[in-house]
Design a protein around this motif. Structure first.
Motif, PDB file in Angstrom:
ATOM      1  N   GLN A 182      13.809  -5.430  -6.061  1.00 40.31           N
ATOM      2  CA  GLN A 182      13.762  -4.121  -6.215  1.00 40.31           C
ATOM      3  C   GLN A 182      14.985  -3.156  -6.502  1.00 40.31           C
ATOM      4  O   GLN A 182      14.964  -2.350  -7.590  1.00 40.31           O
ATOM      5  N   PHE A 183      15.976  -3.665  -5.945  1.00 38.07           N
ATOM      6  CA  PHE A 183      17.320  -2.748  -6.073  1.00 38.07           C
ATOM      7  C   PHE A 183      17.899  -3.235  -7.368  1.00 38.07           C
ATOM      8  O   PHE A 183      18.442  -2.230  -8.333  1.00 38.07           O
ATOM      9  N   VAL A 184      17.921  -4.330  -8.023  1.00 36.65           N
ATOM     10  CA  VAL A 184      18.502  -4.917  -9.218  1.00 36.65           C
ATOM     11  C   VAL A 184      17.395  -4.110 -10.482  1.00 36.65           C
ATOM     12  O   VAL A 184      18.083  -3.768 -11.483  1.00 36.65           O
ATOM     13  N   LEU A 206       7.597  10.573   2.174  1.00 34.90           N
ATOM     14  CA  LEU A 206       6.185  10.353   3.291  1.00 34.90           C
ATOM     15  C   LEU A 206       6.029   9.215   3.494  1.00 34.90           C
ATOM     16  O   LEU A 206       5.526   8.954   4.654  1.00 34.90           O
ATOM     17  N   SER A 207       5.890   7.992   2.498  1.00 36.86           N
ATOM     18  CA  SER A 207       5.444   6.903   2.628  1.00 36.86           C
ATOM     19  C   SER A 207       6.555   6.126   3.501  1.00 36.86           C
ATOM     20  O   SER A 207       5.858   5.298   4.275  1.00 36.86           O
ATOM     21  N   CYS A 208       7.642   6.341   3.303  1.00 41.51           N
ATOM     22  CA  CYS A 208       8.768   5.634   4.176  1.00 41.51           C
ATOM     23  C   CYS A 208       8.481   6.022   5.521  1.00 41.51           C
ATOM     24  O   CYS A 208       8.507   5.198   6.554  1.00 41.51           O
ATOM     25  N   LEU A 219       0.979  -1.291   0.053  1.00 41.17           N
ATOM     26  CA  LEU A 219       0.029  -0.137   0.008  1.00 41.17           C
ATOM     27  C   LEU A 219       0.951   1.326  -0.021  1.00 41.17           C
ATOM     28  O   LEU A 219       0.590   2.209  -0.835  1.00 41.17           O
ATOM     29  N   ALA A 220       2.029   1.092   0.779  1.00 43.87           N
ATOM     30  CA  ALA A 220       2.793   2.450   0.794  1.00 43.87           C
ATOM     31  C   ALA A 220       3.666   2.643  -0.595  1.00 43.87           C
ATOM     32  O   ALA A 220       3.865   3.650  -0.888  1.00 43.87           O
ATOM     33  N   SER A 221       3.811   1.363  -1.201  1.00 42.22           N
ATOM     34  CA  SER A 221       4.537   1.680  -2.460  1.00 42.22           C
ATOM     35  C   SER A 221       3.532   2.171  -3.450  1.00 42.22           C
ATOM     36  O   SER A 221       3.951   2.833  -4.547  1.00 42.22           O
ATOM     37  N   LEU A 222       2.419   1.636  -3.273  1.00 45.55           N
ATOM     38  CA  LEU A 222       1.455   2.434  -4.073  1.00 45.55           C
ATOM     39  C   LEU A 222       1.367   3.829  -4.179  1.00 45.55           C
ATOM     40  O   LEU A 222       1.040   4.396  -5.205  1.00 45.55           O
ATOM     41  N   VAL A 223       1.146   4.342  -2.858  1.00 40.08           N
ATOM     42  CA  VAL A 223       1.035   5.729  -2.636  1.00 40.08           C
ATOM     43  C   VAL A 223       2.167   6.313  -2.968  1.00 40.08           C
ATOM     44  O   VAL A 223       2.401   7.394  -3.715  1.00 40.08           O
ATOM     45  N   THR A 224       3.285   5.853  -3.118  1.00 41.16           N
ATOM     46  CA  THR A 224       4.559   6.322  -3.533  1.00 41.16           C
ATOM     47  C   THR A 224       4.470   6.393  -5.142  1.00 41.16           C
ATOM     48  O   THR A 224       4.895   7.642  -5.701  1.00 41.16           O
ATOM     49  N   GLU A 225       4.095   5.621  -5.710  1.00 41.60           N
ATOM     50  CA  GLU A 225       4.110   5.658  -7.260  1.00 41.60           C
ATOM     51  C   GLU A 225       2.998   6.731  -7.596  1.00 41.60           C
ATOM     52  O   GLU A 225       3.159   7.382  -8.608  1.00 41.60           O
ATOM     53  N   VAL A 275      10.239   0.483  -0.745  1.00 41.66           N
ATOM     54  CA  VAL A 275       9.406   1.707  -1.029  1.00 41.66           C
ATOM     55  C   VAL A 275      10.133   2.684  -1.572  1.00 41.66           C
ATOM     56  O   VAL A 275       9.963   3.579  -2.543  1.00 41.66           O
ATOM     57  N   ALA A 276      11.308   2.923  -0.945  1.00 41.14           N
ATOM     58  CA  ALA A 276      12.394   3.704  -1.484  1.00 41.14           C
ATOM     59  C   ALA A 276      12.799   3.431  -2.901  1.00 41.14           C
ATOM     60  O   ALA A 276      12.988   4.451  -3.785  1.00 41.14           O
TER      61      ALA A 276
END
Length: 480
Positions: A178-180, A88-90, A51-57, A120-121
């Protein structure tokens, strides 16, 4: 089908199928090693992280893709927004870690949430490079990034699992992926342009207006699609949540393979269309090729899933069998209808929100009420709500381009009927248990797929032509 769109579908398909194959190897191996409880604990934490990732995007990737040729000039403004939303999300996720753990009455979940905040970052940093590559139809670069990331996650996750890391093997795999992905996208050198401060201010305003509609609808839908996990975990506990999360992930996978392939390309295709008549024609083509590709996968999976679970995962996962079969049907419906992409291409971003405002609470309520009876009842109740919502969004999309939902159904129906006839022997074999599980999975599955392909080629020339068009598309020149 247009050459560039066909080529983009080809690369999108390569990425999706390769990623899902590697993901299946990773997740099945880890699930076998760590068991349902660890999978459920991870799912409990990840419901809030996603959910936090979606808010970030915040719908920013869709905004840039929708901008077409103007995407490069707006990249800086969108990057600034993405980083702000990510920060903000993090922060919110870090403060929420302990309350989330208390909600599940499991202190270990707080540490998982904190660790997954890093993902999320990474999401915030990847928004713009991913969008620019898609806007330029450089799906070959997106494909390479996705496959490389999943290969790395597979190695890291399985390595951690066999060395006794338990639930942390799932965390390590997620962060590695995510990192790669981020590194590979940046290495593809998506094209940016400098813009004046006034231009960036204008672009930020437009992105916020667009993103509010997208993000609101997406957050509501994520609440629905993750809220069922929360409800099941709350009522039935971590072990049952592990079974449900497994059933959901693999239930939607066959349809999702096709849906993920089509949706990315569909947004770019619909956005570049010059009229609603052209969009309606594209919608029919996308549904036709999606149904022809998804129907064999879903119907074969329905038949061989019980044997596959018995063979690969063992008895402790058997209770996931029937929920998984129910969710296979849900995944097919959602996977072959790229209607959200059509609505977004026309700027009708509030439609998803309007449907989601009804569907989201109904999904969570359905999961909660169903879980009071059984895991299967929860899956059935959730499936009914999600299919109804997909039909509603499809109706809205057809109204937007002056076509009918019946024409969409006609595009999908022939593939379903032909493939159902071809896979009927596999269903009979499972009911009567005529062959060993290994034979059903490794012989029956490929034979069923071959039968479906041959039948489509023989009896459905339009569907076959669309599939061949995608498979034979040549690589277009990379935009400069």
């Amino acid at each position: 089908m247009d050459g560039e769109i066909g080529q983009s579908l080809k690369w999108s398909a390569i990425a999706v199928f390769a990623v899902r194959a590697l993901s299946a190897i990773r997740s099945l191996t880890i699930a076998r090693v760590v068991g349902p409880r660890s999978v459920g604990t991870f799912a409990a934490a990840f419901a809030f992280v996603s959910l936090a990732s979606l808010v970030t995007e915040f719908g920013l990737q869709s905004f840039l893709v929708q901008r077409g040729s103007r995407a490069r000039a707006d990249a800086v403004a969108v990057a600034q927004l993405a980083l702000t939303m990510g920060a903000l999300s993090c922060t919110a996720l870090l403060f929420a870690a302990r309350p989330i753990a208390n909600f599940y009455d499991d202190g270990a979940i707080a540490g998982l949430v904190v660790a997954l905040t890093v993902s999320v970052a990474f999401t915030a940093l990847a928004v713009v490079p991913s969008a620019l590559l898609r806007a330029d139809l450089r799906f070959d670069a997106v494909a390479r990034a996705s496959v490389l990331a999943e290969a790395a996650a597979c190695v890291v996750g399985v390595g951690f699992a066999v060395n006794g890391a338990g639930v942390w093997s799932l965390v390590a795999a997620a962060l590695t992926s995510q990192f790669v992905t981020l590194v590979a996208l940046l290495a593809s050198r998506p094209a940016w342009e400098r813009s004046e401060r006034a231009g960036r201010s204008r672009a930020r305003g437009e992105a916020l207006r667009f993103g509010i509609g997208i993000a609101s609808g997406s957050v509501v839908w994520t609440f629905a699609l993750q809220g069922d996990n929360v409800a099941v975990g709350r009522v039935l506990g971590a072990a049952s949540l592990g079974l449900y999360a497994f059933a959901y992930n693999y239930g939607v996978m066959p349809g999702g393979l096709v849906g993920s392939t089509v949706t990315d390309v569909a947004l770019a295709g619909f956005s570049n269309a010059e009229s609603d008549k052209e969009r309606a024609s594209l919608l029919t083509q996308f549904v036709r090729v999606g149904a022809a590709a998804a129907s064999p996968l879903v119907l074969i999976s329905l038949a061989i899933v019980p044997a596959g679970i018995r063979l690969v995962l063992g008895s402790e996962w058997l209770d996931a069998t029937k929920p998984l079969q129910v969710l296979l049907i849900v995944g097919w419906v959602r996977g072959v209808l790229p209607v959200e992409a059509l609505l977004r291409s026309k700027g009708l971003v509030s439609a998803e929100l309007k449907v989601g405002l009804f569907a989201a609470p109904l999904t969570v309520f359905a999961a909660y009420i169903g879980a009071q009876t059984s895991l299967l009842a929860a899956a059935v109740a959730v499936g009914v709500v999600l299919i109804s919502a997909s039909v509603a969004v499809t109706w809205l999309a057809t109204q937007a381009v002056e076509t009918t939902i019946r024409s969409v159904g006609r595009a999908a129906a022939p593939s379903v009927l032909v493939c159902a006839l071809c896979t009927a022997p596999l269903l009979l074999n499972e009911v009567l248990r005529l062959t060993p599980d290994a034979v059903a999975v490794f012989v029956g599955g490929p034979l069923g797929l071959a039968a479906c392909v041959l039948a489509i080629r023989r009896f459905l020339p339009k569907e076959w032509e669309s599939l061949v068009s995608v498979a034979s598309s040549r690589r277009p020149p990379v935009p400069t």
